[in-house]
Design an enzyme around this catalytic site. Structure first.
Site, PDB file in Angstrom:
ATOM      1  N   ASP A   1       0.864  -1.176   0.000  1.00 55.88           N
ATOM      2  CA  ASP A   1       0.000   0.000   0.000  1.00 55.88           C
ATOM      3  C   ASP A   1       0.900   1.225   0.000  1.00 55.88           C
ATOM      4  O   ASP A   1       1.601   1.483   0.978  1.00 55.88           O
ATOM      5  CB  ASP A   1      -0.917  -0.003   1.225  1.00 55.88           C
ATOM      6  CG  ASP A   1      -2.036   1.026   1.136  1.00 55.88           C
ATOM      7  OD1 ASP A   1      -1.832   2.064   0.467  1.00 55.88           O
ATOM      8  OD2 ASP A   1      -3.099   0.804   1.741  1.00 55.88           O
TER       9      ASP A   1
ATOM     10  N   ARG B   1      -0.063   4.388  -0.307  1.00 54.06           N
ATOM     11  CA  ARG B   1      -0.793   5.625  -0.060  1.00 54.06           C
ATOM     12  C   ARG B   1      -0.267   6.397   1.147  1.00 54.06           C
ATOM     13  O   ARG B   1       0.011   5.825   2.186  1.00 54.06           O
ATOM     14  CB  ARG B   1      -2.282   5.326   0.129  1.00 54.06           C
ATOM     15  CG  ARG B   1      -2.967   4.918  -1.148  1.00 54.06           C
ATOM     16  CD  ARG B   1      -4.393   4.492  -0.915  1.00 54.06           C
ATOM     17  NE  ARG B   1      -4.475   3.263  -0.116  1.00 54.06           N
ATOM     18  CZ  ARG B   1      -5.600   2.657   0.195  1.00 54.06           C
ATOM     19  NH1 ARG B   1      -6.749   3.152  -0.221  1.00 54.06           N
ATOM     20  NH2 ARG B   1      -5.584   1.542   0.914  1.00 54.06           N
TER      21      ARG B   1
END
Length: 225
Positions: free
Chosen positions: A149, A151
């Site tokens: 991930d 983000r």
């Protein structure tokens, strides 16, 4: 939140600890309509000085009751799910649900340009091809040399602060979102789970998120109805 309604001369704002300040660039009223006929009017806001340089957008959907924090969702862009209705994820139904729930309660949906958990559209489709060979969503990213991930929610914290939101209820199943916002200086008073939108095509994906990254998705509900 109405303090940020100036569309042509955004006002300076204070920022959470360690986060550069952003300002509202434009705020414009847009009627929204979804494929199932649901319609609502939102104010769409754009921003100056976001740290990642992306064109993120805030959809401001009503005002919370006095003394109640706004309901906020950080929704990562998903072309396949949001636009084309892909059943391989739950992004489209989550977006639709979030807009209605936030409009009823009063709050903001941040539409963040973070396709594929931040790896981009082409890489996401490459990861889909690996998933078709048996890898789960996280292992597929790793096989491509990419993070599970990627983000970062610094820009989201900037956007909320520019809208004069420092305390919020977060509509999400992902504990990392709340953790990052708190680290960035915002107060998340409550974690509000989304619905469970399982299909024959995404149930393995949802179970993987629940098991590997502790998304608040009840495993007993991850079946196709």
């Amino acid at each position: 939140m109405r303090d940020a309604h100036n569309a042509t001369a955004p006002n300076a704002v204070s920022s959470p600890t360690g986060v550069p300040a952003a300002t509202v660039r434009t705020r414009v009223t847009v009627p929204l309509r979804f494929g199932d006929g649901y319609a609502v009017t939102a104010d769409l806001a754009t921003f100056h000085s976001l740290t990642d340089g992306q064109e993120h957008v805030a959809a401001i959907l009503g005002e919370p009751a006095p003394g109640q924090p706004p309901l906020v969702r950080l929704h990562s862009e998903c072309l396949t799910g949001d636009v084309f209705g892909s059943a391989r994820c739950d992004c489209g139904p989550q977006l639709r649900e979030a807009v209605e729930r936030i409009a009823e309660r009063g709050g903001v949906l941040l539409y963040l340009r973070q396709e594929g958990r931040g790896i981009g559209l082409y890489n996401k489709l490459d990861a889909y091809a690996l998933q078709d060979q048996g890898l789960d969503t996280y292992d597929a990213n790793a096989a491509l040399g990419l993070p599970e991930d990627a983000r970062d929610y610094t820009a989201a914290a900037q956007m909320l602060t520019a809208l004069n939101i420092c305390e919020l209820d977060l509509l999400s199943n992902n504990p990392d979102k709340a953790e990052q916002l708190r680290t960035l200086g915002l107060t998340v008073t409550r974690h509000v789970p989304t619905g469970v939108f399982s299909t024959a095509h995404n149930v393995r994906y949802l179970r993987t998120k629940a098991v590997r990254t502790h998304h608040t998705l009840p495993l007993t509900e991850l079946t196709v109805g």
